[in-house]
Motif scaffolding. Structure first.
Motif, PDB file in Angstrom:
ATOM      1  N   LYS A 420     -26.129 -24.210  29.764  1.00  0.00           N
ATOM      2  CA  LYS A 420     -26.818 -22.993  29.372  1.00  0.00           C
ATOM      3  C   LYS A 420     -26.383 -22.665  27.942  1.00  0.00           C
ATOM      4  O   LYS A 420     -25.209 -22.367  27.695  1.00  0.00           O
ATOM      5  CB  LYS A 420     -26.470 -21.839  30.311  1.00  0.00           C
ATOM      6  N   LEU A 422     -26.583 -20.204  25.927  1.00  0.00           N
ATOM      7  CA  LEU A 422     -26.113 -18.875  25.555  1.00  0.00           C
ATOM      8  C   LEU A 422     -24.889 -18.430  26.345  1.00  0.00           C
ATOM      9  O   LEU A 422     -24.512 -17.254  26.282  1.00  0.00           O
ATOM     10  CB  LEU A 422     -27.237 -17.846  25.751  1.00  0.00           C
ATOM     11  N   ARG A 423     -24.266 -19.322  27.069  1.00  0.00           N
ATOM     12  CA  ARG A 423     -23.136 -18.924  27.907  1.00  0.00           C
ATOM     13  C   ARG A 423     -21.957 -18.435  27.064  1.00  0.00           C
ATOM     14  O   ARG A 423     -21.381 -17.376  27.324  1.00  0.00           O
ATOM     15  CB  ARG A 423     -22.702 -20.098  28.790  1.00  0.00           C
ATOM     16  N   ASN A 426     -22.841 -15.122  25.239  1.00  0.00           N
ATOM     17  CA  ASN A 426     -22.827 -13.982  26.168  1.00  0.00           C
ATOM     18  C   ASN A 426     -21.405 -13.569  26.522  1.00  0.00           C
ATOM     19  O   ASN A 426     -21.114 -12.373  26.668  1.00  0.00           O
ATOM     20  CB  ASN A 426     -23.604 -14.335  27.436  1.00  0.00           C
ATOM     21  N   ILE A 429     -20.000 -11.619  23.567  1.00  0.00           N
ATOM     22  CA  ILE A 429     -20.598 -10.279  23.509  1.00  0.00           C
ATOM     23  C   ILE A 429     -20.000  -9.379  24.583  1.00  0.00           C
ATOM     24  O   ILE A 429     -19.719  -8.193  24.338  1.00  0.00           O
ATOM     25  CB  ILE A 429     -22.126 -10.378  23.646  1.00  0.00           C
ATOM     26  N   TRP A 430     -19.790  -9.925  25.770  1.00  0.00           N
ATOM     27  CA  TRP A 430     -19.217  -9.115  26.858  1.00  0.00           C
ATOM     28  C   TRP A 430     -17.786  -8.692  26.510  1.00  0.00           C
ATOM     29  O   TRP A 430     -17.403  -7.542  26.740  1.00  0.00           O
ATOM     30  CB  TRP A 430     -19.234  -9.929  28.149  1.00  0.00           C
ATOM     31  N   LEU A 470     -24.705  -9.628  18.470  1.00  0.00           N
ATOM     32  CA  LEU A 470     -25.967  -9.155  19.043  1.00  0.00           C
ATOM     33  C   LEU A 470     -27.169  -9.684  18.272  1.00  0.00           C
ATOM     34  O   LEU A 470     -28.214  -9.987  18.871  1.00  0.00           O
ATOM     35  CB  LEU A 470     -25.979  -7.628  19.070  1.00  0.00           C
ATOM     36  N   ARG A 473     -27.683 -13.155  19.430  1.00  0.00           N
ATOM     37  CA  ARG A 473     -28.166 -13.192  20.826  1.00  0.00           C
ATOM     38  C   ARG A 473     -29.649 -12.853  20.911  1.00  0.00           C
ATOM     39  O   ARG A 473     -30.397 -13.484  21.682  1.00  0.00           O
ATOM     40  CB  ARG A 473     -27.350 -12.197  21.671  1.00  0.00           C
ATOM     41  N   GLY A 477     -32.117 -15.731  22.049  1.00  0.00           N
ATOM     42  CA  GLY A 477     -32.776 -15.466  23.327  1.00  0.00           C
ATOM     43  C   GLY A 477     -34.276 -15.666  23.241  1.00  0.00           C
ATOM     44  O   GLY A 477     -34.904 -16.216  24.164  1.00  0.00           O
TER      45      GLY A 477
END
Length: 494
Positions: A420, A422-423, A426, A429-430, A470, A473, A477
């Motif tokens: 994946k 964008l793992r 992400n 970002i988290w 962001l 992302r 995305g």
């Protein structure tokens, strides 16, 4: 009817008229893809191979736009400024005073107890934090003056030597003064990160890493693959050579971006080429993660922990707040280094390689007993859903394109992390969002002036990092959400 011609029996008709299951699915003992029945005997010696009857779906990749990434010099400058702000915040938390008291009861004439600070220690920490910035400046100057005139080259060499000499002289001057004023136990804290880094990272080097890894991670040639397979994964090296090489990697800027090339599916050596590329990318990714972990811990140690080791026993400071600041500095430095050393283009490269690698799921013994099972072969590209036997275990193909070694845990881990795209983004970002929200909550509940000022300064730096994450992302995305068609973005990898 007696003497009449009898037709074929039901058993003979089933044996002669119906084709075998292996003929429909395919199998070949010579290629390691023979069909196994319940008694584990291979049947159908002349059946065609699996790849001749079941063609795996071609792997298509999304094209992502080229996102702006900070240059090496700009990033090192921003990281150095952030660490200086964090160092100032830690000193403010330790040496704050109650300067707002009325003049009738003066507690202090300044906001900080400057007379309690050790300026030699602050200078030493600043020089250690600037090591990457200084070396980046030296590298940029060397590259810019490589094609100029002789006079310009001599001037650049003199400027580089002057900068390094000045930094070395300041470092030696601070160390001499620290040795005069502090005990041996406190002096041991000054070089503790280097004492930990040397035995952990310098005694062994990945032996499968070729000389062209940093500049080109394309598929190696056939004669290079033989050397790669024969060399051990870890081998001891000369200590001084490894120490010099690892220190150079710490000071140097990130290497050139590796490349990826999708081999044709009909190529006989395609599985070996993919696995060789994955090994190269694993070595490069592990080196980057090692650099991120060491430099983030190094920054947090010298910014937030080392000043606490030189505080006098009579000096009071908020231990909980200082430890919390230590954790926040480490997390922020970790996210900043990860976003710089693992840019979107590099994560997309790992994602493309993982899509070609595939993954196997280990099944329990006795399951799928009535389903065709094949013997795993290293030269076969296995489609999704195929069952293979390898090392006395049963595996099921998960990816649409599978060439991974079923029993290799590193292949399964590589596919899990990068299939994946964008793992990692992400996750960053988290982490950064959680830190910002916690700091905003602490800012609302803060009652001391130093806490308010500290959180305000650190939040200002974290907003910039979160904004870049962001932005990437949102753009990625939308890029990855486009349908994979041969006419638009979803083209075959080039």
């Amino acid at each position: 009817m007696p003497g009449g011609r009898r037709g074929p029996s039901r058993q003979q008709l089933s044996r002669s008229a119906l084709p075998s299951l292996q003929t429909l699915v395919g199998g070949n003992v010579g290629n390691g893809t023979g069909l196994r029945n319940r008694s584990s005997n291979v049947v159908g010696l002349s059946a065609p191979p699996l790849s001749a009857l079941i063609t795996p779906e071609a792997v298509r990749h999304s094209r992502i736009p080229k996102l702006p990434v900070d240059s090496g010099l700009l990033f090192e400058l921003l990281l150095f400024l952030y660490l200086l702000v964090a160092l100032f915040v830690q000193y403010m938390n330790i040496y704050r005073t109650v300067w707002w008291y009325p003049y009738s009861h003066p507690a202090a004439s300044t906001s900080l107890n400057f007379h309690l600070m050790d300026y030699h220690l602050a200078t030493f920490i600043t020089v250690m934090l600037a090591r990457r910035l200084v070396w980046t400046i030296v590298s940029e100057v060397s590259q810019s003056g490589s094609g100029g005139s002789l006079l310009r080259y001599v001037v650049l060499i003199a400027a580089r030597l002057s900068l390094l000499t000045m930094c070395g002289w300041v470092l030696c001057w601070t160390l001499v003064n620290l040795c005069k004023n502090h005990s041996v136990l406190n002096l041991l804290f000054l070089g503790y990160p280097f004492g930990v880094y040397v035995p952990l990272c310098c005694f062994h080097q990945e032996g499968g890493k070729s000389q062209t890894t940093a500049t080109d991670c394309d598929y190696p040639a056939d004669h290079q693959q033989a050397d790669l397979a024969e060399s051990p994964f870890f081998r001891p090296r000369d200590f001084l050579f490894l120490l010099r090489e690892n220190l150079r990697e710490q000071f140097s800027s990130p290497p050139h971006m590796p490349t990826h090339t999708c081999p044709p599916h009909t190529h006989s050596h395609a599985p070996e080429l993919i696995r060789a590329e994955v090994e190269e990318l694993k070595s490069d990714f592990n080196r980057r993660i090692k650099e991120v972990l060491f430099n983030s811990l190094f920054s947090a140690y010298y910014v937030a922990f080392l000043p606490l080791c030189f505080v006098k026993s009579t000096q009071y400071y908020d231990m909980r707040w200082s430890c919390e600041h230590l954790i926040m500095v480490w997390i922020n430095a970790f996210v900043m280094l990860m976003s710089q050393l693992l840019p979107p283009s590099y994560c997309d490269l790992l994602h493309r390689s993982a899509a070609h690698l595939g993954r196997w799921q280990k099944l329990e013994h006795g399951s799928y007993s009535n389903t065709p099972q094949h013997v795993w072969s290293e030269s076969t590209v296995w489609p999704q859903g195929v069952l293979v036997r390898h090392s006395r275990s049963l595996y099921k193909a998960i990816g649409p394109y599978n060439v991974a070694l079923p029993s290799d845990v590193s292949h399964a881990r590589f596919y899990f992390l990068f299939h994946k795209p964008l793992r990692i983004l992400n996750l960053l970002i988290w982490i950064e969002s959680s830190v910002v929200l916690y700091q905003l909550y602490s800012l609302l509940r803060s009652e001391r002036w130093n806490h308010t000022l500290s959180l305000g300064l650190i939040l200002f730096c974290n907003y910039y990092v979160l904004f870049k994450l962001l932005r990437d992302r949102i753009v990625l995305g939308k890029a990855y959400s486009y349908p994979l068609s041969s006419g638009s973005l979803g083209l075959k990898s080039q």
